[in-house]
Design a protein around this motif. Structure first.
Motif, PDB file in Angstrom:
ATOM      1  N   ALA A 239       0.841  -1.197   0.000  1.00  9.11           N
ATOM      2  CA  ALA A 239       0.000   0.000   0.000  1.00  9.11           C
ATOM      3  C   ALA A 239       0.877   1.248   0.000  1.00  9.11           C
ATOM      4  CB  ALA A 239      -0.924   0.003   1.210  1.00  9.11           C
ATOM      5  N   LEU A 240       0.629   2.122  -0.929  1.00 12.26           N
ATOM      6  CA  LEU A 240       1.443   3.327  -1.104  1.00 12.26           C
ATOM      7  C   LEU A 240       1.524   4.155   0.175  1.00 12.26           C
ATOM      8  CD1 LEU A 240       2.955   5.279  -3.032  1.00 12.26           C
ATOM      9  CD2 LEU A 240       0.722   6.271  -3.601  1.00 12.26           C
ATOM     10  N   GLU A 241       0.396   4.394   0.827  1.00 10.86           N
ATOM     11  CA  GLU A 241       0.379   5.235   2.025  1.00 10.86           C
ATOM     12  C   GLU A 241       1.249   4.644   3.131  1.00 10.86           C
ATOM     13  OE1 GLU A 241      -0.792   8.638   4.218  1.00 10.86           O
ATOM     14  OE2 GLU A 241      -1.134   8.160   2.098  1.00 10.86           O
ATOM     15  N   ASN A 242       1.262   3.317   3.245  1.00  3.92           N
ATOM     16  CA  ASN A 242       2.021   2.675   4.314  1.00  3.92           C
ATOM     17  C   ASN A 242       3.530   2.794   4.113  1.00  3.92           C
ATOM     18  OD1 ASN A 242      -0.449   1.953   5.343  1.00  3.92           O
ATOM     19  ND2 ASN A 242      -0.344  -0.165   4.638  1.00  3.92           N
ATOM     20  N   ARG A 243       3.954   3.009   2.882  1.00  2.00           N
ATOM     21  CA  ARG A 243       5.388   3.102   2.615  1.00  2.00           C
ATOM     22  C   ARG A 243       6.005   4.398   3.136  1.00  2.00           C
ATOM     23  NH1 ARG A 243       3.951   0.350  -2.268  1.00  2.00           N
ATOM     24  NH2 ARG A 243       4.233   2.174  -3.608  1.00  2.00           N
ATOM     25  N   LYS A 244       5.193   5.332   3.567  1.00  2.00           N
ATOM     26  CA  LYS A 244       5.729   6.537   4.188  1.00  2.00           C
ATOM     27  C   LYS A 244       6.473   6.184   5.479  1.00  2.00           C
ATOM     28  CE  LYS A 244       2.247   9.579   2.150  1.00  2.00           C
ATOM     29  NZ  LYS A 244       1.106  10.489   2.391  1.00  2.00           N
ATOM     30  N   LYS A 245       6.057   5.123   6.142  1.00  6.32           N
ATOM     31  CA  LYS A 245       6.793   4.644   7.321  1.00  6.32           C
ATOM     32  C   LYS A 245       8.179   4.157   6.920  1.00  6.32           C
ATOM     33  CE  LYS A 245       7.772   0.873  10.140  1.00  6.32           C
ATOM     34  NZ  LYS A 245       6.724  -0.030  10.477  1.00  6.32           N
ATOM     35  N   LEU A 246       8.303   3.503   5.741  1.00  8.53           N
ATOM     36  CA  LEU A 246       9.604   3.018   5.282  1.00  8.53           C
ATOM     37  C   LEU A 246      10.568   4.169   5.058  1.00  8.53           C
ATOM     38  CD1 LEU A 246       8.594   0.230   2.726  1.00  8.53           C
ATOM     39  CD2 LEU A 246       9.074   0.008   5.176  1.00  8.53           C
ATOM     40  N   GLN A 247      10.077   5.276   4.504  1.00  8.46           N
ATOM     41  CA  GLN A 247      10.921   6.443   4.299  1.00  8.46           C
ATOM     42  C   GLN A 247      11.542   6.893   5.619  1.00  8.46           C
ATOM     43  OE1 GLN A 247      11.052   6.606   0.492  1.00  8.46           O
ATOM     44  NE2 GLN A 247      11.466   8.649   1.284  1.00  8.46           N
ATOM     45  N   ALA A 248      10.721   6.883   6.667  1.00  3.90           N
ATOM     46  CA  ALA A 248      11.215   7.302   7.979  1.00  3.90           C
ATOM     47  C   ALA A 248      12.174   6.264   8.559  1.00  3.90           C
ATOM     48  CB  ALA A 248      10.043   7.533   8.928  1.00  3.90           C
ATOM     49  N   LEU A 249      11.881   4.986   8.381  1.00  4.29           N
ATOM     50  CA  LEU A 249      12.723   3.924   8.931  1.00  4.29           C
ATOM     51  C   LEU A 249      14.088   3.886   8.240  1.00  4.29           C
ATOM     52  CD1 LEU A 249      12.380   1.735  11.113  1.00  4.29           C
ATOM     53  CD2 LEU A 249      11.709   0.154   9.292  1.00  4.29           C
ATOM     54  N   ALA A 250      14.109   4.235   6.961  1.00  2.00           N
ATOM     55  CA  ALA A 250      15.361   4.212   6.198  1.00  2.00           C
ATOM     56  C   ALA A 250      16.342   5.296   6.637  1.00  2.00           C
ATOM     57  CB  ALA A 250      15.061   4.346   4.705  1.00  2.00           C
ATOM     58  N   ALA A 251      15.896   6.248   7.430  1.00  2.00           N
ATOM     59  CA  ALA A 251      16.826   7.224   7.996  1.00  2.00           C
ATOM     60  C   ALA A 251      17.725   6.582   9.046  1.00  2.00           C
ATOM     61  CB  ALA A 251      16.050   8.385   8.614  1.00  2.00           C
ATOM     62  N   HIS A 252      17.325   5.405   9.545  1.00  3.49           N
ATOM     63  CA  HIS A 252      18.064   4.726  10.608  1.00  3.49           C
ATOM     64  C   HIS A 252      18.763   3.456  10.129  1.00  3.49           C
ATOM     65  CE1 HIS A 252      15.919   7.249  13.581  1.00  3.49           C
ATOM     66  NE2 HIS A 252      14.866   7.070  12.810  1.00  3.49           N
ATOM     67  N   PHE A 253      18.324   2.892   8.993  1.00  3.70           N
ATOM     68  CA  PHE A 253      18.840   1.611   8.519  1.00  3.70           C
ATOM     69  C   PHE A 253      19.123   1.661   7.025  1.00  3.70           C
ATOM     70  CE2 PHE A 253      16.098   0.562  12.151  1.00  3.70           C
ATOM     71  CZ  PHE A 253      16.949  -0.228  12.912  1.00  3.70           C
TER      72      PHE A 253
ATOM     73  N   SER B 242      -5.670  -1.719  -6.838  1.00  4.66           N
ATOM     74  CA  SER B 242      -4.820  -0.769  -7.561  1.00  4.66           C
ATOM     75  C   SER B 242      -5.049   0.673  -7.103  1.00  4.66           C
ATOM     76  CB  SER B 242      -5.072  -0.875  -9.070  1.00  4.66           C
ATOM     77  OG  SER B 242      -6.440  -0.646  -9.368  1.00  4.66           O
ATOM     78  N   ASP B 243      -6.198   0.942  -6.461  1.00  5.54           N
ATOM     79  CA  ASP B 243      -6.444   2.281  -5.922  1.00  5.54           C
ATOM     80  C   ASP B 243      -5.521   2.599  -4.743  1.00  5.54           C
ATOM     81  OD1 ASP B 243      -8.399   2.672  -7.765  1.00  5.54           O
ATOM     82  OD2 ASP B 243     -10.082   2.572  -6.384  1.00  5.54           O
ATOM     83  N   TYR B 244      -4.980   1.556  -4.132  1.00  2.00           N
ATOM     84  CA  TYR B 244      -4.142   1.739  -2.948  1.00  2.00           C
ATOM     85  C   TYR B 244      -2.659   1.533  -3.249  1.00  2.00           C
ATOM     86  CZ  TYR B 244      -8.664   1.198  -0.640  1.00  2.00           C
ATOM     87  OH  TYR B 244      -9.978   1.342  -0.253  1.00  2.00           O
ATOM     88  N   ASP B 245      -2.338   0.943  -4.389  1.00  2.00           N
ATOM     89  CA  ASP B 245      -0.956   0.546  -4.651  1.00  2.00           C
ATOM     90  C   ASP B 245      -0.525   0.981  -6.041  1.00  2.00           C
ATOM     91  OD1 ASP B 245       1.526  -0.637  -4.661  1.00  2.00           O
ATOM     92  OD2 ASP B 245       0.777  -2.658  -4.992  1.00  2.00           O
ATOM     93  N   ASN B 246       0.507   1.817  -6.087  1.00  2.00           N
ATOM     94  CA  ASN B 246       1.155   2.139  -7.354  1.00  2.00           C
ATOM     95  C   ASN B 246       2.607   2.503  -7.033  1.00  2.00           C
ATOM     96  OD1 ASN B 246       1.446   5.148  -7.021  1.00  2.00           O
ATOM     97  ND2 ASN B 246      -0.788   4.974  -6.875  1.00  2.00           N
ATOM     98  N   ASP B 247       3.382   2.787  -8.042  1.00  3.31           N
ATOM     99  CA  ASP B 247       4.801   3.091  -7.844  1.00  3.31           C
ATOM    100  C   ASP B 247       5.114   4.569  -8.040  1.00  3.31           C
ATOM    101  OD1 ASP B 247       6.004   0.642  -7.083  1.00  3.31           O
ATOM    102  OD2 ASP B 247       5.700  -0.121  -9.115  1.00  3.31           O
ATOM    103  N   SER B 248       4.165   5.434  -7.733  1.00  5.76           N
ATOM    104  CA  SER B 248       4.393   6.867  -7.911  1.00  5.76           C
ATOM    105  C   SER B 248       5.458   7.411  -6.972  1.00  5.76           C
ATOM    106  CB  SER B 248       3.076   7.628  -7.700  1.00  5.76           C
ATOM    107  OG  SER B 248       2.573   7.413  -6.390  1.00  5.76           O
TER     108      SER B 248
END
Length: 383
Positions: A14-28, A48-54
């Motif tokens: 889910a695209l929205e959930n990947r915002k957490k990954l952006q934050a986690l990648a600051a540490h790992f 597909s309404d929730y998942d894309n590679d934008s």
């Protein structure tokens, strides 16, 4: 040098959930394995309404999509996971799912063969003991899980206690959310913005509006929510979602002009709905049967509503009280009268919305959640 983290979870399709990954990648130095895009309905809308590679050009981590076998979230495994584990050295392998999920045991197996030096961790939400033979079957699985896992992140206090009863050490368990909230699109609305948003949703501009968003099911306490609204005067109830109660709700709408059933919408459009509201309610009820054994495990929409500056009320089911953090915002599950009293409190000028907004900014942003995870994992690496 940042530790290498392999995170395995279907959540980040889910695209929205990947915002957490952006934050986690600051540490790992982060690599995330998630699912290939699939064709199925989520709350009545195409996945597909929730998942894309934008977000591809802005990622500060590597995202690997693998096909999964099995439709259930706990019975699938990833094809190609072994190749990912062979590709490089990781310091930590972390999988998000329930202790009995097939993908957890798949990840544990390949980690033991290909990343034996790495720590292995699990994130779990499961917060109830299963009845009868299901509980007896799961007990040894839990014990095997805790015996072969270096650390556990539990999504709620009950999940932490459950794994500790099955052998996990307290200092190896962190209680923390799985996901945070994005404050860039979840923020309080001005009076003018609220009026415009209500117009876009087809809602009355000057009414006192109570809202709900999520699965339209019995265990979400929707009959009690309607009953509470029925007992109040001059309120409207707006609901977004889909589920087994859809036919019943449409029937109720025919005789209740104050009930508004809005179509399901993608995750990125949910803030616009939440910002319309005066009160958000999550009235979930625990269910303990052989067919369904469930209590609210977090209720992510609670922190989304709180971030939007909306007074947020919840039942005493599962993790809801610990997420909300305010006794005056909690009511006994299944008690429509108590819920109505809580709503009246907001109508009469309760100030919980501001304190809930401050709580969310302090504890529940993606950056705050990632920092909790990182501090705990790095402590485990140093131990």
């Amino acid at each position: 040098m940042r530790p290498g983290l392999l995170l395995i979870s279907h959540t980040y399709a889910a695209l929205e959930n990947r915002k957490k990954l952006q934050a986690l990648a600051a540490h790992f130095d982060l690599v995330c394995v998630t699912s290939t895009r699939e064709q199925h309905l989520v709350l009545g809308r195409p996945s597909s309404d929730y998942d894309n590679d934008s977000d591809a050009s802005t990622r500060n981590y590597q995202l690997i999509r693998l096909p999964r076998s099995g439709r259930s979230s706990t019975t699938f495994h990833y094809s190609g996971l072994a190749a990912v584990m062979r590709s490089r050295r990781f310091d930590v392998v972390l999988v998000e799912n329930e202790p009995w999920a097939r993908v957890c045991w798949q990840a544990r197996f390949w980690k033991s063969l290909l990343q034996s030096h790495a720590l292995f961790g699990e994130f779990t939400w499961e917060n109830v003991e299963r009845p009868s033979w299901k509980g007896l079957l799961l007990a040894p699985i839990y014990r095997a899980m805790t015996a072969t896992t270096d650390f556990i992140i539990a999504g709620n206090q009950a999940a932490s206690k459950l794994v500790q009863r099955r052998g996990a050490r307290e200092d190896k368990v962190l209680v923390a959310p799985q996901l945070g909230v994005d404050l860039d699109n979840h923020l309080p609305a001005s009076s003018a913005e609220r009026a415009a948003l209500r117009q876009d949703c087809g809602l009355p501009a000057d009414a006192f509006i109570i809202g709900y968003c999520g699965r339209m099911t019995e265990e979400k306490g929707l009959p009690e929510l309607l009953q509470a609204c029925e007992s109040l005067q001059n309120v409207h109830l707006a609901m977004v979602g889909s589920g087994s109660l859809d036919p019943w709700l449409k029937e109720q709408q025919q005789t209740r002009t104050w009930l508004h059933l809005l179509p399901s919408r993608p995750h990125f459009e949910i803030p616009a709905f939440l910002r319309c509201l005066d009160v958000f309610v999550l009235a979930s009820k625990p269910v303990h049967t052989m067919q369904l054994c469930w209590e609210e495990q977090f209720g992510h929409v609670l922190i989304e509503a709180m971030a939007c500056g909306v007074a947020t009320l919840g039942s005493d089911s599962g993790a809801i009280p610990e997420v909300i953090g305010h006794e005056e915002a909690v009511f006994p599950h299944g008690n429509a009268g108590a819920l109505a009293e809580r709503i009246r409190g907001v109508m009469n000028g309760s100030t919980i919305a501001q304190s809930q907004l401050e709580r969310t900014r302090r504890l529940y942003t993606n950056d705050a959640v990632a920092a909790q995870w990182a501090a705990f994992i790095q402590h485990q690496l140093a131990a």
